[in-house]
Each structure stands twice: as structure tokens, then as C-alpha cells.
Write a protein that holds these residues in place. Structure first.
Motif, PDB file in Angstrom:
ATOM      1  N   ALA A 234      62.348  31.123  97.387  1.00  0.00           N
ATOM      2  CA  ALA A 234      62.447  30.925  95.941  1.00  0.00           C
ATOM      3  C   ALA A 234      61.042  30.798  95.353  1.00  0.00           C
ATOM      4  CB  ALA A 234      63.261  29.663  95.649  1.00  0.00           C
ATOM      5  N   PRO A 235      60.848  31.236  94.114  1.00  0.00           N
ATOM      6  CA  PRO A 235      59.505  31.202  93.525  1.00  0.00           C
ATOM      7  C   PRO A 235      58.925  29.791  93.441  1.00  0.00           C
ATOM      8  CG  PRO A 235      60.939  32.644  92.257  1.00  0.00           C
ATOM      9  CD  PRO A 235      61.812  31.926  93.233  1.00  0.00           C
ATOM     10  N   PHE A 236      57.623  29.713  93.600  1.00  0.00           N
ATOM     11  CA  PHE A 236      56.851  28.482  93.435  1.00  0.00           C
ATOM     12  C   PHE A 236      55.476  28.909  92.915  1.00  0.00           C
ATOM     13  CE2 PHE A 236      56.440  30.010  97.790  1.00  0.00           C
ATOM     14  CZ  PHE A 236      55.062  30.052  97.963  1.00  0.00           C
ATOM     15  N   PRO A 237      54.669  27.991  92.389  1.00  0.00           N
ATOM     16  CA  PRO A 237      53.360  28.372  91.855  1.00  0.00           C
ATOM     17  C   PRO A 237      52.460  28.943  92.953  1.00  0.00           C
ATOM     18  CG  PRO A 237      54.007  26.231  91.013  1.00  0.00           C
ATOM     19  CD  PRO A 237      54.998  26.581  92.085  1.00  0.00           C
ATOM     20  N   LEU A 238      51.769  30.008  92.599  1.00  0.00           N
ATOM     21  CA  LEU A 238      50.968  30.703  93.602  1.00  0.00           C
ATOM     22  C   LEU A 238      49.760  31.345  92.916  1.00  0.00           C
ATOM     23  CD1 LEU A 238      52.460  32.577  96.565  1.00  0.00           C
ATOM     24  CD2 LEU A 238      50.678  33.737  95.302  1.00  0.00           C
ATOM     25  N   LEU A 239      48.625  31.289  93.588  1.00  0.00           N
ATOM     26  CA  LEU A 239      47.397  31.921  93.112  1.00  0.00           C
ATOM     27  C   LEU A 239      46.934  32.926  94.155  1.00  0.00           C
ATOM     28  CD1 LEU A 239      44.823  32.096  91.255  1.00  0.00           C
ATOM     29  CD2 LEU A 239      43.871  30.247  92.664  1.00  0.00           C
ATOM     30  N   VAL A 240      46.648  34.145  93.723  1.00  0.00           N
ATOM     31  CA  VAL A 240      46.126  35.202  94.591  1.00  0.00           C
ATOM     32  C   VAL A 240      44.713  35.532  94.113  1.00  0.00           C
ATOM     33  CG1 VAL A 240      46.460  37.542  95.463  1.00  0.00           C
ATOM     34  CG2 VAL A 240      48.456  36.145  94.881  1.00  0.00           C
ATOM     35  N   THR A 241      43.727  35.402  95.003  1.00  0.00           N
ATOM     36  CA  THR A 241      42.352  35.714  94.614  1.00  0.00           C
ATOM     37  C   THR A 241      41.746  36.726  95.579  1.00  0.00           C
ATOM     38  OG1 THR A 241      41.014  34.146  95.934  1.00  0.00           O
ATOM     39  CG2 THR A 241      42.147  33.256  93.990  1.00  0.00           C
ATOM     40  N   TRP A 242      40.720  37.392  95.077  1.00  0.00           N
ATOM     41  CA  TRP A 242      39.892  38.236  95.936  1.00  0.00           C
ATOM     42  C   TRP A 242      38.479  38.209  95.375  1.00  0.00           C
ATOM     43  CZ3 TRP A 242      43.596  39.962  92.592  1.00  0.00           C
ATOM     44  CH2 TRP A 242      43.205  40.811  91.552  1.00  0.00           C
ATOM     45  N   ALA A 243      37.521  38.509  96.234  1.00  0.00           N
ATOM     46  CA  ALA A 243      36.120  38.523  95.812  1.00  0.00           C
ATOM     47  C   ALA A 243      35.785  39.860  95.178  1.00  0.00           C
ATOM     48  CB  ALA A 243      35.201  38.261  97.008  1.00  0.00           C
ATOM     49  N   GLU A 244      34.908  39.823  94.210  1.00  0.00           N
ATOM     50  CA  GLU A 244      34.469  41.056  93.547  1.00  0.00           C
ATOM     51  C   GLU A 244      33.954  42.065  94.570  1.00  0.00           C
ATOM     52  OE1 GLU A 244      31.125  42.546  90.259  1.00  0.00           O
ATOM     53  OE2 GLU A 244      31.321  40.410  90.733  1.00  0.00           O
ATOM     54  N   LEU A 245      33.288  41.584  95.631  1.00  0.00           N
ATOM     55  CA  LEU A 245      32.726  42.467  96.647  1.00  0.00           C
ATOM     56  C   LEU A 245      33.503  42.387  97.956  1.00  0.00           C
ATOM     57  CD1 LEU A 245      28.960  41.835  95.850  1.00  0.00           C
ATOM     58  CD2 LEU A 245      30.255  43.906  95.377  1.00  0.00           C
ATOM     59  N   ASP A 246      34.798  42.096  97.871  1.00  0.00           N
ATOM     60  CA  ASP A 246      35.658  42.185  99.041  1.00  0.00           C
ATOM     61  C   ASP A 246      35.811  43.647  99.458  1.00  0.00           C
ATOM     62  OD1 ASP A 246      36.859  40.109 100.529  1.00  0.00           O
ATOM     63  OD2 ASP A 246      38.050  39.477  98.803  1.00  0.00           O
ATOM     64  N   PRO A 247      36.035  43.915 100.766  1.00  0.00           N
ATOM     65  CA  PRO A 247      36.386  45.279 101.175  1.00  0.00           C
ATOM     66  C   PRO A 247      37.668  45.737 100.481  1.00  0.00           C
ATOM     67  CG  PRO A 247      35.795  43.952 103.084  1.00  0.00           C
ATOM     68  CD  PRO A 247      35.885  43.006 101.917  1.00  0.00           C
ATOM     69  N   PRO A 248      37.841  47.048 100.348  1.00  0.00           N
ATOM     70  CA  PRO A 248      38.998  47.571  99.617  1.00  0.00           C
ATOM     71  C   PRO A 248      40.340  47.062 100.127  1.00  0.00           C
ATOM     72  CG  PRO A 248      37.440  49.338 100.052  1.00  0.00           C
ATOM     73  CD  PRO A 248      36.924  48.130 100.766  1.00  0.00           C
ATOM     74  N   GLN A 249      40.498  46.906 101.465  1.00  0.00           N
ATOM     75  CA  GLN A 249      41.820  46.516 101.945  1.00  0.00           C
ATOM     76  C   GLN A 249      42.251  45.149 101.437  1.00  0.00           C
ATOM     77  OE1 GLN A 249      39.202  47.165 104.030  1.00  0.00           O
ATOM     78  NE2 GLN A 249      39.424  46.101 105.983  1.00  0.00           N
ATOM     79  N   MET A 250      41.312  44.221 101.221  1.00  0.00           N
ATOM     80  CA  MET A 250      41.683  42.907 100.690  1.00  0.00           C
ATOM     81  C   MET A 250      42.104  43.024  99.219  1.00  0.00           C
ATOM     82  SD  MET A 250      39.535  42.393 103.315  1.00  0.00           S
ATOM     83  CE  MET A 250      39.660  41.479 104.850  1.00  0.00           C
ATOM     84  N   GLN A 251      41.352  43.797  98.457  1.00  0.00           N
ATOM     85  CA  GLN A 251      41.676  43.931  97.039  1.00  0.00           C
ATOM     86  C   GLN A 251      43.016  44.656  96.843  1.00  0.00           C
ATOM     87  OE1 GLN A 251      38.437  44.823  94.370  1.00  0.00           O
ATOM     88  NE2 GLN A 251      36.924  44.702  95.999  1.00  0.00           N
ATOM     89  N   ILE A 252      43.240  45.704  97.613  1.00  0.00           N
ATOM     90  CA  ILE A 252      44.477  46.476  97.483  1.00  0.00           C
ATOM     91  C   ILE A 252      45.679  45.632  97.902  1.00  0.00           C
ATOM     92  CG2 ILE A 252      45.739  48.416  98.505  1.00  0.00           C
ATOM     93  CD1 ILE A 252      42.986  49.926  98.443  1.00  0.00           C
ATOM     94  N   GLN A 253      45.555  44.891  99.001  1.00  0.00           N
ATOM     95  CA  GLN A 253      46.691  44.088  99.460  1.00  0.00           C
ATOM     96  C   GLN A 253      46.961  42.901  98.535  1.00  0.00           C
ATOM     97  OE1 GLN A 253      47.244  43.793 103.901  1.00  0.00           O
ATOM     98  NE2 GLN A 253      45.234  44.763 103.850  1.00  0.00           N
ATOM     99  N   ALA A 254      45.929  42.342  97.930  1.00  0.00           N
ATOM    100  CA  ALA A 254      46.161  41.292  96.935  1.00  0.00           C
ATOM    101  C   ALA A 254      46.950  41.855  95.766  1.00  0.00           C
ATOM    102  CB  ALA A 254      44.825  40.728  96.452  1.00  0.00           C
ATOM    103  N   GLY A 255      46.585  43.064  95.330  1.00  0.00           N
ATOM    104  CA  GLY A 255      47.306  43.697  94.230  1.00  0.00           C
ATOM    105  C   GLY A 255      48.738  44.024  94.593  1.00  0.00           C
ATOM    106  N   GLU A 256      48.941  44.509  95.829  1.00  0.00           N
ATOM    107  CA  GLU A 256      50.306  44.833  96.255  1.00  0.00           C
ATOM    108  C   GLU A 256      51.160  43.570  96.331  1.00  0.00           C
ATOM    109  OE1 GLU A 256      52.850  47.063  99.769  1.00  0.00           O
ATOM    110  OE2 GLU A 256      50.914  46.161 100.279  1.00  0.00           O
ATOM    111  N   LEU A 257      50.604  42.499  96.913  1.00  0.00           N
ATOM    112  CA  LEU A 257      51.369  41.251  97.011  1.00  0.00           C
ATOM    113  C   LEU A 257      51.735  40.741  95.623  1.00  0.00           C
ATOM    114  CD1 LEU A 257      52.502  38.924  98.758  1.00  0.00           C
ATOM    115  CD2 LEU A 257      50.285  37.785  98.440  1.00  0.00           C
ATOM    116  N   PHE A 258      50.765  40.735  94.725  1.00  0.00           N
ATOM    117  CA  PHE A 258      51.028  40.287  93.355  1.00  0.00           C
ATOM    118  C   PHE A 258      52.143  41.116  92.716  1.00  0.00           C
ATOM    119  CE2 PHE A 258      50.275  40.907  88.813  1.00  0.00           C
ATOM    120  CZ  PHE A 258      50.358  39.588  88.355  1.00  0.00           C
ATOM    121  N   ALA A 259      52.047  42.432  92.839  1.00  0.00           N
ATOM    122  CA  ALA A 259      53.031  43.313  92.204  1.00  0.00           C
ATOM    123  C   ALA A 259      54.432  43.084  92.784  1.00  0.00           C
ATOM    124  CB  ALA A 259      52.617  44.773  92.395  1.00  0.00           C
ATOM    125  N   ARG A 260      54.523  42.952  94.095  1.00  0.00           N
ATOM    126  CA  ARG A 260      55.837  42.735  94.706  1.00  0.00           C
ATOM    127  C   ARG A 260      56.424  41.383  94.295  1.00  0.00           C
ATOM    128  NH1 ARG A 260      57.512  45.716  99.991  1.00  0.00           N
ATOM    129  NH2 ARG A 260      55.817  47.193 100.309  1.00  0.00           N
TER     130      ARG A 260
END
Length: 304
Positions: A234-260
Motif C-alpha cells: 500500500a502507498p506510503f510517503p517515499l522520496l526518490v533521488t539521484w545525483a546530477e552526475l549519476d551514471p545513466p542507469q541510476m537516473q533512468i531507473q529512478a525515473g522508471e520507479l517513480f513512473a511505475r
């Protein structure tokens, strides 16, 4: 930059920017080592090497605030369980002592566990250990002066992967423990199936020394170990972060997790980009001359 003088904030910022999106622990640790040696430990005390399981890796350290409680903490201080990274195959809670000191100084009882690593241990061992450390924190919160209903769970990199699995997959949660007040996922990876299929795009070697050590080499089973495919809590408060200079796989997976989470599971997560930092510098900087990530996490937790 002189070898004798401490780098300025601007010199560090320039180093980070010029180095780019790389993950080089010795290099980045070296930048912050002089500051880590003199970091403040005021207002906190350490209780080290507490067992939460039978394995040698199943130990945790607790950083306890010593300052007077704030009025809003009358029922107990907030508790932060923070899980280190290390690509599933390395890392230790003591390398993140700066996190323990910083958040205890802010008034959080801060629990830092180590956990079992690959290749000796495979998925979901890390998530199971986070669950065990969470259960320990819940059971011991009041004895530590914390409120068991105000437990925040955070992780970075592989630690974020374990925290995501533990909090978002119902069967991996500890029994008889209420949902976290919030989870905070810093530059994590949440889709091992994607990482296998996109090795070329992500610059991941074959064989993959990180994922294959922990998830194994039966690639047909990777979807069944990818957190984004298994979310059922069930939903609960959640924060997803990534670094501006993270490798692409971290940024893409953060975006995918957020979207899902938003489109499929009814969550309303927050997102944040940690400006001016790479995968490691954002963590190494905590409790030194740059509070960007720490303050982002504190601000979020204080809103929850």
C-alpha cells in the motif's frame, strides 16, 4: 590545490564537475578525507557492533542524539535506518559514520546496519537483512528514546535497492511491523532485468561483476528479482533521488520507479536531483562542508 591546504567548496565542486559521472570510491573518498577526519560528533554518541542476526555481517551501529529533545519529540525521537551501498558486493556501515553523526546531531536516532553481500549471498539476502534490521529498530526504538511509529528507512545505491525491495514488496517486509513513516531512495537500482538488457547502453561489462554476483547468471529469472515488477505494498510517503552526475542507469531507473509507483500503484512520491554531485560525492560530503543531500533528506522527513 596545495597538498597542505583543505580544498574550498568551489574547488571540490570543480573537481566533481570535471570528473563527471564516474564511480571511483578511492578518488572521491580522498577528496573528502580531510573533512571526515575533523567532522563534528557533537550532540551524539555511538553504540557500536550490535548484532541483529547470526551472520558476521548482521551487525549495526546506533548513533544516539544527546541534545535535549524537541517538543515535537515528546513521544520519542524519529529513527532513521540508513543502509550503505557498495554494488551488492562490498561496503560497510562504518564507511557511512558521517551519516550517523550528521543525522543524530539533527535529532534522529540513526541506525546503520551492514548486510550480507554477494557472491556468498544472493537475492533477496540484502533485503532480508534490511527487514531484520528494521524489525530490530522497531523492537528497540523505545529503549533508544525513539518513537516506533516514526521510523524512516533510507538507502544509497545498492542499499537503496535493498530498501526499495524491503518496503515495496510485501512478502519481504518484517512481520508485525507497521509501514515506515517514509522511505528515501538515494541513487538506487530497481530493475536488474533492464540492466541486463541494456548493458551496451549503460556501459556495463559482461559478465557483470556486480549484478551477477548477487542476482546470479540465470538471466531468465531476472524479471522475478526486479523490484519494479514486484511492487504490491500500500502507498506510503517515499522520496526518490539521484545525483546530477549519476551514471545513466541510476537516473533512468529512478525515473522508471517513480513512473511505475505513480501510474500503477497509487503512490505520490517526491523526487529530487542532488545538484553538483556524482554518485559518491553526495554521500561523502555529508557532515563536511556540503550539506546538499543531507538537507534534502532532512527536509523531506520533517514534512512527513
Amino acid at each position: 590545490m596545495s597538498h597542505n591546504a583543505l580544498p574550498t567548496a568551489q574547488q571540490l565542486a570543480d573537481l566533481i564537475r570535471s570528473t563527471g559521472a564516474v564511480i571511483d570510491p578511492p578518488l572521491v573518498k580522498g577528496w573528502y578525507a580531510p573533512f571526515r577526519e575533523t567532522q563534528s560528533r557533537e550532540g551524539a554518541e555511538l553504540r557500536a557492533d550490535i548484532a541483529y542476526g547470526d551472520d558476521e555481517r548482521q551487525k549495526l551501529d546506533v548513533y544516539v542524539p544527546t541534545a535535549q529533545r524537541k517538543p515535537e519529540d515528546a513521544q520519542g525521537r524519529p529513527l532513521l535506518l540508513f543502509v550503505h551501498g557498495g554494488g551488492f558486493v562490498r561496503g560497510d556501515r562504518r564507511e557511512r559514520a558521517n551519516v550517523g553523526w550528521r543525522f543524530a546531531r539533527e535529532g534522529f536516532v540513526t541506525v546503520l546496519p551492514s548486510y550480507r553481500l554477494g557472491p556468498q549471498n544472493h537475492w533477496p539476502a540484502g533485503a532480508q537483512d534490511v527487514a531484520a534490521a528494521w524489525a530490530w529498530a522497531y523492537a528497540n526504538a523505545q529503549a533508544l528514546g525513539a518513537d516506533p511509529q516514526r521510523i524512516y528507512i533510507a538507502g544509497e545505491s545498492a542499499g537503496a535497492a535493498h530498501v526499495a525491495a524491503t518496503t515495496l514488496i510485501a512478502r519481504l517486509r518484517p512481520a508485525h511491523v507497521s509501514a515506515p513513516r517514509a522511505a528515501l531512495l538515494v541513487s538506487g537500482v530497481y530493475n536488474v532485468h533492464l540492466e541486463k538488457l541494456a548493458r551496451r547502453q549503460f556501459g556495463v561489462p559482461s559478465p557483470d561483476p556486480r549484478n551477477e554476483a548477487y542476482f546470479g547468471s540465470d538471466f531468465a529469472s531476472y524479471p522475478a528479482m526486479s523490484t519494479v515488477e514486484l511492487i504490491d505494498s500500500a502507498p506510503f510517503p517515499l522520496l526518490v533521488t539521484w545525483a546530477e552526475l549519476d551514471p545513466p542507469q541510476m537516473q533512468i531507473q529512478a525515473g522508471e520507479l517513480f513512473a511505475r509507483l505513480v501510474t500503477q500503484h497509487g503512490f505520490d512520491p517526491d523526487v529530487a536531483v542532488i545538484r553538483g554531485h556524482n554518485h559518491l560525492s553526495q554521500l561523502e560530503a555529508i557532515n563536511t562542508i556540503d550539506d546538499t543531500l543531507a538537507q534534502t533528506l532532512i527536509d523531506f522527513m520533517q514534512r512527513c
